[in-house]
Scaffold this active site. Structure first.
Site, PDB file in Angstrom:
ATOM      1  N   ASN A   1      -0.467   8.982  36.768  1.00  0.00           N
ATOM      2  CA  ASN A   1      -0.454   8.626  38.202  1.00  0.00           C
ATOM      3  C   ASN A   1      -0.676   7.142  38.467  1.00  0.00           C
ATOM      4  OD1 ASN A   1      -3.169   8.844  37.562  1.00  0.00           O
ATOM      5  ND2 ASN A   1      -3.726   9.985  39.396  1.00  0.00           N
TER       6      ASN A   1
ATOM      7  N   GLU B   1     -13.084  10.193  32.987  1.00  0.00           N
ATOM      8  CA  GLU B   1     -12.683   9.972  34.391  1.00  0.00           C
ATOM      9  C   GLU B   1     -11.767  11.133  34.757  1.00  0.00           C
ATOM     10  OE1 GLU B   1     -13.698   7.643  36.392  1.00  0.00           O
ATOM     11  OE2 GLU B   1     -14.641   6.216  35.028  1.00  0.00           O
TER      12      GLU B   1
ATOM     13  N   GLU C   1     -16.098   2.705  35.332  1.00  0.00           N
ATOM     14  CA  GLU C   1     -15.114   1.680  35.005  1.00  0.00           C
ATOM     15  C   GLU C   1     -15.159   0.600  36.079  1.00  0.00           C
ATOM     16  OE1 GLU C   1     -11.442   4.018  34.331  1.00  0.00           O
ATOM     17  OE2 GLU C   1     -11.927   3.907  32.203  1.00  0.00           O
TER      18      GLU C   1
ATOM     19  N   CYS D   1      -6.688  10.725  42.074  1.00  0.00           N
ATOM     20  CA  CYS D   1      -7.922  11.485  41.861  1.00  0.00           C
ATOM     21  C   CYS D   1      -8.914  11.286  43.003  1.00  0.00           C
ATOM     22  CB  CYS D   1      -8.547  11.080  40.545  1.00  0.00           C
ATOM     23  SG  CYS D   1      -8.784   9.305  40.441  1.00  0.00           S
TER      24      CYS D   1
HETATM   25  P1  NAP Z   1      -3.736  15.638  32.058  1.00  0.00           P
HETATM   26  O1  NAP Z   1      -2.754  16.729  31.965  1.00  0.00           O
HETATM   27  O2  NAP Z   1      -5.139  15.896  31.701  1.00  0.00           O
HETATM   28  O3  NAP Z   1      -3.120  14.460  31.171  1.00  0.00           O
HETATM   29  C1  NAP Z   1      -3.752  13.208  31.022  1.00  0.00           C
HETATM   30  C2  NAP Z   1      -3.488  12.669  29.641  1.00  0.00           C
HETATM   31  O4  NAP Z   1      -4.029  13.571  28.683  1.00  0.00           O
HETATM   32  C3  NAP Z   1      -2.000  12.508  29.305  1.00  0.00           C
HETATM   33  O5  NAP Z   1      -1.846  11.375  28.491  1.00  0.00           O
HETATM   34  C4  NAP Z   1      -1.722  13.768  28.506  1.00  0.00           C
HETATM   35  O6  NAP Z   1      -0.655  13.628  27.595  1.00  0.00           O
HETATM   36  C5  NAP Z   1      -3.025  13.906  27.752  1.00  0.00           C
HETATM   37  N1  NAP Z   1      -3.286  15.248  27.238  1.00  0.00           N
HETATM   38  C6  NAP Z   1      -2.910  16.438  27.748  1.00  0.00           C
HETATM   39  N2  NAP Z   1      -3.344  17.450  26.956  1.00  0.00           N
HETATM   40  C7  NAP Z   1      -4.003  16.881  25.908  1.00  0.00           C
HETATM   41  C8  NAP Z   1      -4.654  17.380  24.755  1.00  0.00           C
HETATM   42  N3  NAP Z   1      -4.733  18.677  24.501  1.00  0.00           N
HETATM   43  N4  NAP Z   1      -5.207  16.495  23.907  1.00  0.00           N
HETATM   44  C9  NAP Z   1      -5.138  15.172  24.144  1.00  0.00           C
HETATM   45  N5  NAP Z   1      -4.535  14.641  25.220  1.00  0.00           N
HETATM   46  C10 NAP Z   1      -3.978  15.478  26.096  1.00  0.00           C
HETATM   47  O7  NAP Z   1      -3.811  15.027  33.502  1.00  0.00           O
HETATM   48  P2  NAP Z   1      -2.622  14.511  34.402  1.00  0.00           P
HETATM   49  O8  NAP Z   1      -2.008  15.672  35.064  1.00  0.00           O
HETATM   50  O9  NAP Z   1      -1.733  13.575  33.654  1.00  0.00           O
HETATM   51  O10 NAP Z   1      -3.398  13.578  35.430  1.00  0.00           O
HETATM   52  C11 NAP Z   1      -3.878  14.055  36.608  1.00  0.00           C
HETATM   53  C12 NAP Z   1      -5.369  14.292  36.526  1.00  0.00           C
HETATM   54  O11 NAP Z   1      -6.034  13.085  36.221  1.00  0.00           O
HETATM   55  C13 NAP Z   1      -5.924  14.747  37.838  1.00  0.00           C
HETATM   56  O12 NAP Z   1      -6.846  15.766  37.635  1.00  0.00           O
HETATM   57  C14 NAP Z   1      -6.612  13.495  38.378  1.00  0.00           C
HETATM   58  O13 NAP Z   1      -7.620  13.769  39.300  1.00  0.00           O
HETATM   59  C15 NAP Z   1      -7.113  12.877  37.125  1.00  0.00           C
HETATM   60  N6  NAP Z   1      -7.369  11.448  37.300  1.00  0.00           N
HETATM   61  C16 NAP Z   1      -8.665  11.014  37.295  1.00  0.00           C
HETATM   62  C17 NAP Z   1      -8.936   9.672  37.491  1.00  0.00           C
HETATM   63  C18 NAP Z   1     -10.350   9.169  37.490  1.00  0.00           C
HETATM   64  O14 NAP Z   1     -10.530   7.971  37.346  1.00  0.00           O
HETATM   65  N7  NAP Z   1     -11.356  10.012  37.626  1.00  0.00           N
HETATM   66  C19 NAP Z   1      -7.892   8.770  37.676  1.00  0.00           C
HETATM   67  C20 NAP Z   1      -6.591   9.240  37.670  1.00  0.00           C
HETATM   68  C21 NAP Z   1      -6.343  10.597  37.474  1.00  0.00           C
HETATM   69  P3  NAP Z   1       0.829  14.171  27.930  1.00  0.00           P
HETATM   70  O15 NAP Z   1       1.263  13.420  29.119  1.00  0.00           O
HETATM   71  O16 NAP Z   1       1.596  13.837  26.709  1.00  0.00           O
HETATM   72  O17 NAP Z   1       0.706  15.640  28.179  1.00  0.00           O
END
Ligand code: NAP
Length: 484
Positions: free
Chosen positions: A159, A257, A464, A291
């Site tokens: 994102n 995060e 962060e 997020c």
């Molecule tokens: P996600 O599915 O958890 O993916 C994030 C990252 O993790 C991607 O690089 C993904 O790789 C990787 N990943 C997925 N499964 C994994 C596994 N089993 N082992 C290691 N890495 C793995 O999350 P998203 O849908 O991309 O992002 C949205 C989420 O991020 C939301 O919940 C949002 O709230 C949160 N977010 C939080 C913050 C904060 O600062 N708190 C900031 C931004 C977003 P692939 O893409 O290759 O699957």
């Protein structure tokens, strides 16, 4: 920037290889990356596996002694050179991000500046890695040093392809850490382009690698490796939990995060026009896929209707379209599944008696475009539990301060929160009692490089940005001197 020019500028910076120790790496099998606005493939990245990840880890390990012992002022100078190159390439980076993520070009260009602000801020922090001296009750003098934690692994989401990376790389490189990055498979090109620029700015080989490929495989190797001393992850809570578990056997330091379900509270004494404008600013960045987006809006009953109608009127005017169309504020969602989630949340809201004030349907543009939507009423429980991650604002009425605080806090998440009121005492009361890492008072924007960013509860741990951000990448070393 017009479509053809924007595409050309983005594609110009696109590199279809991963980077291990500064060297391009390809593979026979590849992962396709599409433009969320059209679904068309814009390019491919290598589908790397365990062996290449191990190579990247070894490179980070080998580069660590020299980088961590280098003069921090030289690391600061490198970060400033890198930041200059990012500024020089801001249009191209913004266009590349717009292509792979779908966010409007102007917004992507804004993210490049925001991302770069972390590099600039942490260049200064490299120069302030200050230790302490203290007299000990044993008659000794204690010196403390802030030493780099070691090689780090960074796993980042789609994102904010640039900012979620520089928020980690800025402090890590400033502190003297080396890094292996696994960007999201949907948006890998921005990370690769940033790493290329880091090497152009003179980063020594090995300090930074970017590996693309199957997340579980690469994540498994990174978390299991005893050479990696720290994992910083931004993404969803379930994946965060899994990674924290995987890091336990090697006792890595971990920053998480994770997801949120931010409440936004509007009291009757608030400036309603301001509350409406800031709700929109906070909610529709990245088409509602952030997020810290307000996920549920609570409005004091006497003004709930007025607020919701003003909001709906303004939301109905938001221009939706492709990233390079002038004036567009909301783009497509990242994938088809994301559109279905918005539809599910809407269906449940309607079933619970919520009224759709504007939007509520897939956008006429088709594909992954959805109309910016406002609902009033229904059941807020769903929105306490789950982030919609799309352009839907559900509004609920409340009657008392205690009731709304209970509702705001009745969530397993605790990332961002917002309150609108003219009463400073009330703002402070809510700000202190709300269970969230961050609270915006009369503003929908709480993120800057100088503010500590992070959550509590299932939204994770660690901070962060700000003066605290570098602490995630240093260990405190003490040296005790017995002196006469
Ligand atoms: P996600 O599915 O958890 O993916 C994030 C990252 O993790 C991607 O690089 C993904 O790789 C990787 N990943 C997925 N499964 C994994 C596994 N089993 N082992 C290691 N890495 C793995 O999350 P998203 O849908 O991309 O992002 C949205 C989420 O991020 C939301 O919940 C949002 O709230 C949160 N977010 C939080 C913050 C904060 O600062 N708190 C900031 C931004 C977003 P692939 O893409 O290759 O699957």
């Amino acid at each position: 920037m017009p479509d053809a020019k924007g595409r050309a500028a983005g594609l110009d910076l696109m590199r279809q290889h991963a980077l291990i120790a500064g060297e391009p790496v390809t593979s026979e099998t590849r992962i396709a990356v599409d433009d969320p606005a059209t679904g068309q493939i814009i390019g491919h990245v290598p589908d790397l596996g365990a062996a290449d990840t191990e190579r990247a880890i070894q490179a980070a390990h080998d580069a660590f002694p020299a980088w961590s012992r280098s003069d921090p002022h030289k690391r600061a100078a490198f970060l400033r050179d890198w930041a200059r190159l990012i500024d020089d390439n801001a249009e191209g980076l913004g266009a590349l991000m717009a292509l792979e993520n779908g966010k409007p070009f102007e917004e992507a260009r804004g993210e490049v500046a925001y991302a770069n602000s972390f590099i600039k801020w942490f260049a200064g922090e490299a120069e302030r890695l200050i230790g302490e001296t203290q007299d000990s009750p044993l008659g000794h003098v204690i010196l403390t040093f802030r030493e780099a934690v070691g090689p780090c692994a960074f796993i980042t989401p789609w994102n904010f392809p640039a900012a979620m990376l520089t928020r980690k790389l800025g402090p890590a490189l400033a502190a003297g850490c080396t890094a292996v990055v696994k960007p999201a498979s949907q948006t890998p090109f921005t990370a690769i382009a940033l790493a290329e620029l880091a090497y152009q700015a003179g980063l020594p080989k090995g300090v930074l690698s970017v590996v693309t490929g199957d997340a579980a495989t690469i994540g498994g190797v990174l978390t299991a490796s005893p050479l990696i001393r720290k994992l910083s992850f931004t993404g969803s809570t379930p994946v965060g939990r899994l990674l924290a578990e995987q890091c336990a056997p090697t006792l890595k330091r971990v920053s998480m995060e994770l997801g949120g379900a931010a409440p936004l509270i509007v009291f009757a004494d608030a400036d309603l026009d301001l509350a409406v404008a800031e709700t929109i600013r906070g909610k529709f960045r990245n088409s509602g896929q952030t997020c810290v987006c307000p996920n549920r809006v609570y409005v004091e009953r006497s003004v709930a209707d007025a607020y919701a109608r003003k909001l709906a009127e303004a939301v109905a005017q938001i221009p939706v379209g492709g990233a390079f169309e002038p004036g567009v504020k909301v783009g497509p969602l990242i994938e088809d599944k994301a559109v279905r989630k918005v539809q599910d949340h809407l269906a449940l809201t309607r079933a619970a008696g919520g009224e759709v004030l504007t939007g509520g349907e897939p956008h006429a543009l088709g594909g992954r475009f959805f109309q910016p939507t406002v609902t009033l009423g229904g059941d807020d429980a769903l929105f306490r539990r789950e982030e919609t991650f799309g352009p839907l604002i559900p509004v609920f009425a409340f009657d008392s301060e205690d009731e709304v605080l209970d509702k705001a806090n009745d969530s397993e998440f605790g990332l961002a929160s917002y309150v609108f009121t003219r009463d400073l005492d009330r703002a402070m009361h809510i700000g202190r009692r709300i269970e969230a890492g961050m609270c915006g008072v009369n503003t929908g924007i709480i993120s800057t490089a100088v503010a500590p960013f992070g959550g509590v509860k299932q939204s994770g741990y660690g901070r962060e940005g700000s003066i605290h951000g570098i602490d995630e990448y240093v260990d405190i070393k003490q040296v005790t001197l017995a002196l006469r």
